[in-house]
Design an enzyme around this catalytic site. Structure first.
Site, PDB file in Angstrom:
ATOM      1  N   ASN A   1      47.608  81.244  32.730  1.00  0.00           N
ATOM      2  CA  ASN A   1      47.252  81.774  31.408  1.00  0.00           C
ATOM      3  C   ASN A   1      48.275  81.394  30.336  1.00  0.00           C
ATOM      4  O   ASN A   1      47.906  80.944  29.251  1.00  0.00           O
ATOM      5  CB  ASN A   1      47.091  83.299  31.469  1.00  0.00           C
ATOM      6  CG  ASN A   1      45.956  83.701  32.396  1.00  0.00           C
ATOM      7  OD1 ASN A   1      45.166  82.843  32.812  1.00  0.00           O
ATOM      8  ND2 ASN A   1      45.875  84.980  32.721  1.00  0.00           N
TER       9      ASN A   1
ATOM     10  N   HIS B   1      26.974  67.975 -12.803  1.00  0.00           N
ATOM     11  CA  HIS B   1      25.563  67.953 -12.359  1.00  0.00           C
ATOM     12  C   HIS B   1      25.094  66.531 -12.056  1.00  0.00           C
ATOM     13  O   HIS B   1      23.897  66.255 -12.119  1.00  0.00           O
ATOM     14  CB  HIS B   1      24.623  68.573 -13.404  1.00  0.00           C
ATOM     15  CG  HIS B   1      25.125  69.845 -14.013  1.00  0.00           C
ATOM     16  ND1 HIS B   1      24.768  71.097 -13.549  1.00  0.00           N
ATOM     17  CD2 HIS B   1      25.992  70.061 -15.026  1.00  0.00           C
ATOM     18  CE1 HIS B   1      25.381  72.024 -14.264  1.00  0.00           C
ATOM     19  NE2 HIS B   1      26.138  71.428 -15.175  1.00  0.00           N
TER      20      HIS B   1
ATOM     21  N   SER C   1      21.735  44.725   7.449  1.00  0.00           N
ATOM     22  CA  SER C   1      20.477  45.205   8.001  1.00  0.00           C
ATOM     23  C   SER C   1      19.871  44.095   8.843  1.00  0.00           C
ATOM     24  O   SER C   1      19.955  42.916   8.484  1.00  0.00           O
ATOM     25  CB  SER C   1      19.525  45.573   6.866  1.00  0.00           C
ATOM     26  OG  SER C   1      18.197  45.549   7.338  1.00  0.00           O
TER      27      SER C   1
ATOM     28  N   LYS D   1      20.772  43.445   2.311  1.00  0.00           N
ATOM     29  CA  LYS D   1      21.440  44.742   2.423  1.00  0.00           C
ATOM     30  C   LYS D   1      22.888  44.636   2.861  1.00  0.00           C
ATOM     31  O   LYS D   1      23.249  43.841   3.719  1.00  0.00           O
ATOM     32  CB  LYS D   1      20.711  45.640   3.454  1.00  0.00           C
ATOM     33  CG  LYS D   1      19.340  46.088   3.026  1.00  0.00           C
ATOM     34  CD  LYS D   1      19.357  47.150   1.942  1.00  0.00           C
ATOM     35  CE  LYS D   1      19.805  48.505   2.427  1.00  0.00           C
ATOM     36  NZ  LYS D   1      18.785  49.274   3.106  1.00  0.00           N
TER      37      LYS D   1
ATOM     38  N   GLU E   1      28.798  56.770   5.184  1.00  0.00           N
ATOM     39  CA  GLU E   1      27.754  57.717   5.603  1.00  0.00           C
ATOM     40  C   GLU E   1      28.199  58.518   6.828  1.00  0.00           C
ATOM     41  O   GLU E   1      27.966  59.721   6.924  1.00  0.00           O
ATOM     42  CB  GLU E   1      26.465  56.960   5.910  1.00  0.00           C
ATOM     43  CG  GLU E   1      25.847  56.311   4.691  1.00  0.00           C
ATOM     44  CD  GLU E   1      24.792  55.293   5.086  1.00  0.00           C
ATOM     45  OE1 GLU E   1      23.652  55.704   5.328  1.00  0.00           O
ATOM     46  OE2 GLU E   1      25.125  54.094   5.181  1.00  0.00           O
TER      47      GLU E   1
ATOM     48  N   TYR F   1      43.550  87.382  28.741  1.00  0.00           N
ATOM     49  CA  TYR F   1      42.805  86.155  28.993  1.00  0.00           C
ATOM     50  C   TYR F   1      41.438  86.443  29.605  1.00  0.00           C
ATOM     51  O   TYR F   1      41.292  87.309  30.466  1.00  0.00           O
ATOM     52  CB  TYR F   1      43.605  85.244  29.938  1.00  0.00           C
ATOM     53  CG  TYR F   1      42.870  83.959  30.288  1.00  0.00           C
ATOM     54  CD1 TYR F   1      42.950  82.858  29.458  1.00  0.00           C
ATOM     55  CD2 TYR F   1      42.078  83.876  31.436  1.00  0.00           C
ATOM     56  CE1 TYR F   1      42.260  81.690  29.762  1.00  0.00           C
ATOM     57  CE2 TYR F   1      41.389  82.713  31.753  1.00  0.00           C
ATOM     58  CZ  TYR F   1      41.483  81.622  30.910  1.00  0.00           C
ATOM     59  OH  TYR F   1      40.798  80.470  31.210  1.00  0.00           O
TER      60      TYR F   1
ATOM     61  N   GLN G   1      38.324  79.045  28.211  1.00  0.00           N
ATOM     62  CA  GLN G   1      38.303  77.655  28.666  1.00  0.00           C
ATOM     63  C   GLN G   1      37.354  76.815  27.796  1.00  0.00           C
ATOM     64  O   GLN G   1      37.471  75.594  27.737  1.00  0.00           O
ATOM     65  CB  GLN G   1      37.866  77.607  30.133  1.00  0.00           C
ATOM     66  CG  GLN G   1      37.792  76.223  30.723  1.00  0.00           C
ATOM     67  CD  GLN G   1      37.689  76.266  32.234  1.00  0.00           C
ATOM     68  OE1 GLN G   1      38.639  76.602  32.927  1.00  0.00           O
ATOM     69  NE2 GLN G   1      36.519  75.962  32.762  1.00  0.00           N
TER      70      GLN G   1
ATOM     71  N   LYS H   1      38.497  74.100  24.523  1.00  0.00           N
ATOM     72  CA  LYS H   1      39.080  72.772  24.455  1.00  0.00           C
ATOM     73  C   LYS H   1      38.146  71.672  23.975  1.00  0.00           C
ATOM     74  O   LYS H   1      38.494  70.902  23.076  1.00  0.00           O
ATOM     75  CB  LYS H   1      39.668  72.399  25.821  1.00  0.00           C
ATOM     76  CG  LYS H   1      40.957  73.168  26.122  1.00  0.00           C
ATOM     77  CD  LYS H   1      41.427  72.933  27.512  1.00  0.00           C
ATOM     78  CE  LYS H   1      41.493  74.136  28.420  1.00  0.00           C
ATOM     79  NZ  LYS H   1      41.298  75.468  27.905  1.00  0.00           N
TER      80      LYS H   1
HETATM   81  N1  ARG Z   1      41.344  76.067  33.073  1.00  0.00           N
HETATM   82  C1  ARG Z   1      41.725  77.327  32.503  1.00  0.00           C
HETATM   83  C2  ARG Z   1      41.464  77.319  30.998  1.00  0.00           C
HETATM   84  O1  ARG Z   1      41.319  76.286  30.471  1.00  0.00           O
HETATM   85  C3  ARG Z   1      43.149  77.620  32.766  1.00  0.00           C
HETATM   86  C4  ARG Z   1      43.488  79.045  32.815  1.00  0.00           C
HETATM   87  C5  ARG Z   1      42.855  79.697  33.994  1.00  0.00           C
HETATM   88  N2  ARG Z   1      43.307  81.025  34.161  1.00  0.00           N
HETATM   89  C6  ARG Z   1      42.736  81.867  35.007  1.00  0.00           C
HETATM   90  N3  ARG Z   1      43.207  83.069  35.079  1.00  0.00           N
HETATM   91  N4  ARG Z   1      41.672  81.526  35.699  1.00  0.00           N
HETATM   92  O2  ARG Z   1      41.404  78.347  30.355  1.00  0.00           O
END
Ligand code: ARG
Length: 463
Positions: free
Chosen positions: A115, A161, A282, A288, A295, A322, A327, A330
């Site tokens: 964690n 405008h 194009s 073109k 864009e 946590y 998770q 990411k």
């Molecule tokens: N892969 C987990 C995440 O990205 C890592 C932490 C996992 N912790 C746990 N108590 N299962 O959050």
């Protein structure tokens, strides 16, 4: 029962391994392998600290730190086999370390948890992205400054405008974006300063009974200090949200500028010519030249704002500390960061390469009665008319010019006097666009003198 059946990291109390679907939903290695460098840096700092505080021996720490470098070089060389059964980057690295150095590897996870480990890794990663985005913004600002300097006094229409409003200068317009991107940069700098507290040592949530030195790991990883509350340290994803918020605003600015480039590069405007390097053709229409990069930059806000909303929604309502929900932080941030960097780089390249068409800008600047405000201001200044009356007189003259299909400056003095008898020859001095912009000398205004002052200020401030 072997290690293959249950997880070797936490399988002690388990009689059976996970269902395949469980493994699929649980594993993050497919994406969090991007945290390898940060994970290993965090672990190396942790091992050094454990030795310094006497929790593990110097020999074990040395073996761990050395072994982790080997793991890193394997990953960087593409020689590493990531395993889904080992869930995430943390356990993949640790398992490989164990294969390399044996027993001491098992001591690395003392006084920490995945964690605080993941919070630390992810923060380090976001911090790197912030640094890269700051550099990207600075490069873009420099490209804009070069454009502004080249055309500090080139006249173009200013719009409200998207209707012709008053003449402005090309340099002024470019410098408007320098201000926007400078605020984006300062938002990132603020976020970086606020986030720069180290979660490592918060352990699972409550801290640890081992005599760890959190100042030491914080300093080793370039943090200003350890995060002050262990519950908060493992549950905080504000740093990622702040990055996404700043990225979203930046993407919005990029999108507005991109839209202007799309409009300006059209045959109807011809304000700019984009380089071949940042345009496409194009496959069916040979004439073109499409502003595809612009864009796509215009569109990037979609996924970046999406990431921002997604992560806020994931975090909303989560109890401390946590939860595995986190998770899901990411992939969103990875995608947003990748696309922000790409958009910044593409915009910088496009701005560096583009040519402003001075003649087209000037022709457009003079059309659309863009100096009507200058005329009204002249009536106030020279004849002492109240502004409202001056506005009315000017409106009548615009109407006259419009009916005749000519510009204000094409009307004769007699025409003018038929609407307002006191008007003199001097009025023609303010109807030219160059005079119009030169007269807007107020601080931050479009007069070339003011624009050059803005450019000089930024050239000095930018690293
Ligand atoms: N892969 C987990 C995440 O990205 C890592 C932490 C996992 N912790 C746990 N108590 N299962 O959050």
């Amino acid at each position: 029962m072997s290690d293959q059946d249950t997880n070797s990291m936490w399988g002690g109390r388990f009689a059976a391994g996970p269902d395949a679907i469980m493994e699929a939903i649980n594993a993050s290695i497919g994406f969090d392998k991007r945290l390898a460098k940060q994970d290993i840096a965090g672990s190396r700092a942790h091992a050094a600290m454990l030795a310094a505080t006497g929790v593990i021996t110097d020999n074990d720490a040395a073996a761990i730190r050395e072994g982790l470098l080997t793991v890193l070089s394997e990953i960087e060389a593409g020689d590493f086999t990531f395993s889904t059964a080992l869930e995430d980057i943390h356990m993949n690295v640790e398992a490989r370390l164990k294969a390399l150095i044996g027993e001491p590897a098992g001591r690395l996870h003392t006084a920490r948890s995945r964690n605080d480990q993941v919070a630390t890794d992810f923060k380090l990663w976001v911090r790197d992205q912030i640094d890269a985005a700051i550099q990207g913004l600075e490069a873009l600002m420099r490209a804009l400054l070069a454009q502004a300097e080249a055309g500090a006094d080139w006249v173009m229409p200013g719009f409200t405008h998207l209707q012709t409003a008053q003449p402005v200068t090309w340099g002024h317009h470019m410098m408007a974006y320098v201000e926007m991107f400078a605020r984006d940069r300062s938002r990132l700098i603020d976020a970086r300063a606020r986030m720069n507290e180290c979660p490592l040592g918060a352990a699972a949530l409550a801290g640890t009974s081992f005599p760890i030195d959190r100042e030491m790991t914080a300093a080793a990883l370039g943090f200003d200090r350890p995060a002050a509350n262990s519950l908060d340290a493992v549950s905080d994803r504000d740093f990622a949200l702040e990055f996404l918020a700043a990225a979203t605003i930046c993407a919005m600015h990029l999108s507005r500028f991109a839209e202007e480039l799309v409009i300006w590069s059209s045959a109807q405007f011809r304000f700019v010519t984009l380089s071949d390097r940042f345009s496409t053709g194009s496959s069916i229409m040979p004439q073109k030249k499409n502003p595809d990069a612009a864009e796509l930059i215009r569109a990037k806000i979609g996924r970046i704002l999406g990431a921002n909303v997604a992560l806020l929604t994931v975090m909303k309502g989560l109890p401390l500390a946590y939860s595995k929900d986190m998770q899901e932080d990411k992939e969103q941030v990875f995608d947003a960061a990748d696309n922000l960097m790409l958009a910044l780089a593409a915009m910088t390249g496009m701005v560096r390469d583009m040519t402003a068409n001075r003649a087209a800008l000037e022709t457009a600047a003079a059309s659309g009665f863009s100096t009507a405000t200058d005329l009204a201001d002249w009536l106030v200044r020279a004849l002492g008319l109240p502004f409202r009356e001056a506005h009315h007189v000017t409106g009548a003259l615009v109407k006259m010019a419009e009916d005749r299909g000519c510009d204000l400056s094409d009307l004769s003095l007699l025409d003018m006097q038929s609407v307002q008898a006191q008007i003199t020859e001097d009025v023609f001095g303010v109807l030219g666009v160059a005079n119009s912009v030169a007269s807007r000398m107020s601080y931050g205004g479009t007069a070339p003198v003011q624009v050059r002052a803005q450019i000089a200020r930024w050239k000095e401030k930018l690293p």
